[in-house]
Design a protein around this motif. Structure first.
Motif, short mmCIF file in Angstrom:
data_model
loop_
_atom_site.label_atom_id
_atom_site.label_comp_id
_atom_site.label_asym_id
_atom_site.label_seq_id
_atom_site.Cartn_x
_atom_site.Cartn_y
_atom_site.Cartn_z
N VAL A 150 0.85 -1.19 0.00
CA VAL A 150 0.00 0.00 0.00
C VAL A 150 0.89 1.24 0.00
O VAL A 150 1.99 1.23 0.55
N LEU A 208 0.43 5.21 0.88
CA LEU A 208 -0.42 6.27 1.41
C LEU A 208 0.48 7.48 1.64
O LEU A 208 1.25 7.51 2.60
N THR A 212 -1.68 8.82 11.53
CA THR A 212 -0.63 7.81 11.69
C THR A 212 -1.13 6.38 11.50
O THR A 212 -0.33 5.47 11.35
N GLU A 213 -2.47 6.20 11.45
CA GLU A 213 -2.95 4.84 11.13
C GLU A 213 -2.52 4.47 9.70
O GLU A 213 -2.34 3.29 9.40
N GLU A 214 -2.31 5.45 8.82
CA GLU A 214 -1.81 5.15 7.47
C GLU A 214 -0.39 4.59 7.55
O GLU A 214 0.00 3.72 6.77
N TRP A 215 0.40 5.11 8.50
CA TRP A 215 1.77 4.60 8.67
C TRP A 215 1.75 3.14 9.11
O TRP A 215 2.53 2.32 8.64
N ARG A 225 -0.56 0.97 8.57
CA ARG A 225 -0.94 0.09 7.46
C ARG A 225 0.23 -0.17 6.54
O ARG A 225 0.48 -1.31 6.12
N MET A 226 1.00 0.88 6.22
CA MET A 226 2.14 0.69 5.30
C MET A 226 3.22 -0.18 5.91
O MET A 226 3.75 -1.08 5.24
N TYR A 278 6.27 5.91 3.27
CA TYR A 278 6.34 4.95 2.15
C TYR A 278 7.81 4.71 1.78
O TYR A 278 8.23 3.57 1.61
N HIS A 323 -6.08 4.63 -3.06
CA HIS A 323 -6.36 4.50 -1.63
C HIS A 323 -5.99 5.76 -0.84
O HIS A 323 -6.15 5.82 0.36
N ASN A 324 -5.47 6.77 -1.55
CA ASN A 324 -5.04 7.99 -0.87
C ASN A 324 -6.20 8.95 -0.62
O ASN A 324 -7.23 8.90 -1.30
N ARG A 325 -5.98 9.85 0.35
CA ARG A 325 -6.96 10.90 0.60
C ARG A 325 -7.08 11.78 -0.66
O ARG A 325 -6.09 11.90 -1.41
#
Ligand code: NDP
Length: 252
Positions: free
Chosen positions: A93, A95, A104-107, A109-110, A161, A201-203
């Motif tokens: 992923v 993001l 930071t939930e995106e971090w 996930r990555m 990323y 999947h990005n904002r």
């Protein structure tokens, strides 16, 4: 090009994009393929296409961030298809966005997918890859780890990323040194902008920035990276392609 008949490959993230195209090309070259991702319906559709073309495909619904599921995916592949010669660690992923004020939930996930998921699959597969390298007619096996241009060049706006993909590169080189004399080849593929679902999947504001950056650039197709993976795994036993960086011609 060495044919892959009689060999078995497991591709993570086979439900779309680069993983889907790679699984299809490996199957066309004769490999039995285990298709791993969370969207089982997409995997079933791909498996149907592969079987219609005369190939062998096994659908495995799994989340690679769960170590038990990663292990089970590898073990089911070996139980049902008989062996494991090739692991394509492709699930990922991306993001993007500034570090400052990032969700930071995106971090999480990555890091979980791009790093931990890849590590779990690598760890589970290694004993089988070592065995395949000694007892198969080819006497070599492959792990192809999909990194990114972002694993070579860091940019403002993609720091985490970058961190995951630089990590994939570091891990791959260390593991290469560990297992290369057992004829397990560890390869790193670093694609540039490729036309897949990845960016979606990005904002919205991040999507806009990505679209603006690549405006007018003819992106790679997933098949272009699948070709790259196929090239790597069809080299003769004494040739190890350690790393391939593939950009769209127009990507600066
Ligand atoms: P896609 O979004 O099309 O594919 C990503 C795949 O990863 C999907 O099949 C998805 O399946 C799978 N995946 C995500 N999370 C999980 C999980 N927890 N468990 C299992 N599978 C998971 O993007 P791409 O094909 O572009 O991406 C493939 C790889 O290529 C990634 O590692 C990406 O970083 C890399 N890459 C892509 C570039 C590009 O421009 N497209 C450029 C450089 C590198 P599902 O959701 O069904 O689980």
């Amino acid at each position: 090009m060495v044919r892959l008949d009689g060999t078995v490959a497991l591709v993570t993230g086979a439900s779309s994009g680069i993983g889907e195209a790679t699984a299809e090309q490996l199957a066309a070259q004769g490999a039995g393929v285990a298709l791993v991702a969370r969207r089982a319906d997409r995997l079933e559709t791909l498996a149907g296409r592969i079987r219609d073309a005369g190939g062998t495909a096994l659908v495995i619904e799994a989340d690679v961030t769960d170590q038990e599921q990663a292990i089970a995916a590898v073990e089911r592949t070996v139980a049902e298809l008989g062996r494991l010669d090739t692991l394509v660690n492709n699930a990922g992923v991306m993001l993007l966005g500034p570090v400052t004020d990032a969700p930071t939930e995106e971090w999480d996930r990555m890091v979980r997918v791009n790093l931990l998921g890849l590590l779990y699959c690598a760890h589970a597969a290694l004993p089988h890859l070592v065995r395949a390298a000694s007892d198969s007619p080819r006497r070599v096996s492959d792990m192809v780890n999909v990194s990114s241009v972002a694993g070579r060049v860091a940019r403002s706006g993609s720091g985490v990323y970058n961190a995951t993909k630089f990590g994939v590169g570091a891990f791959s080189e260390a593991l290469r040194q560990e297992v290369t004399q057992k004829h397990v080849r560890i390869s790193l593929v670093e694609p540039g902008a490729t036309d897949t679902e990845l960016r979606e999947h990005n904002r919205p504001e991040v999507m806009e920035a990505i679209m603006a950056r690549f405006k007018g650039v003819e992106r790679l197709q997933a098949e272009d990276i699948a070709d790259t993976v196929l090239y790597i795994v069809t080299r003769p036993r004494h040739v190890a392609i350690n790393e391939l960086l593939v950009r769209p011609t127009e990507q600066a």
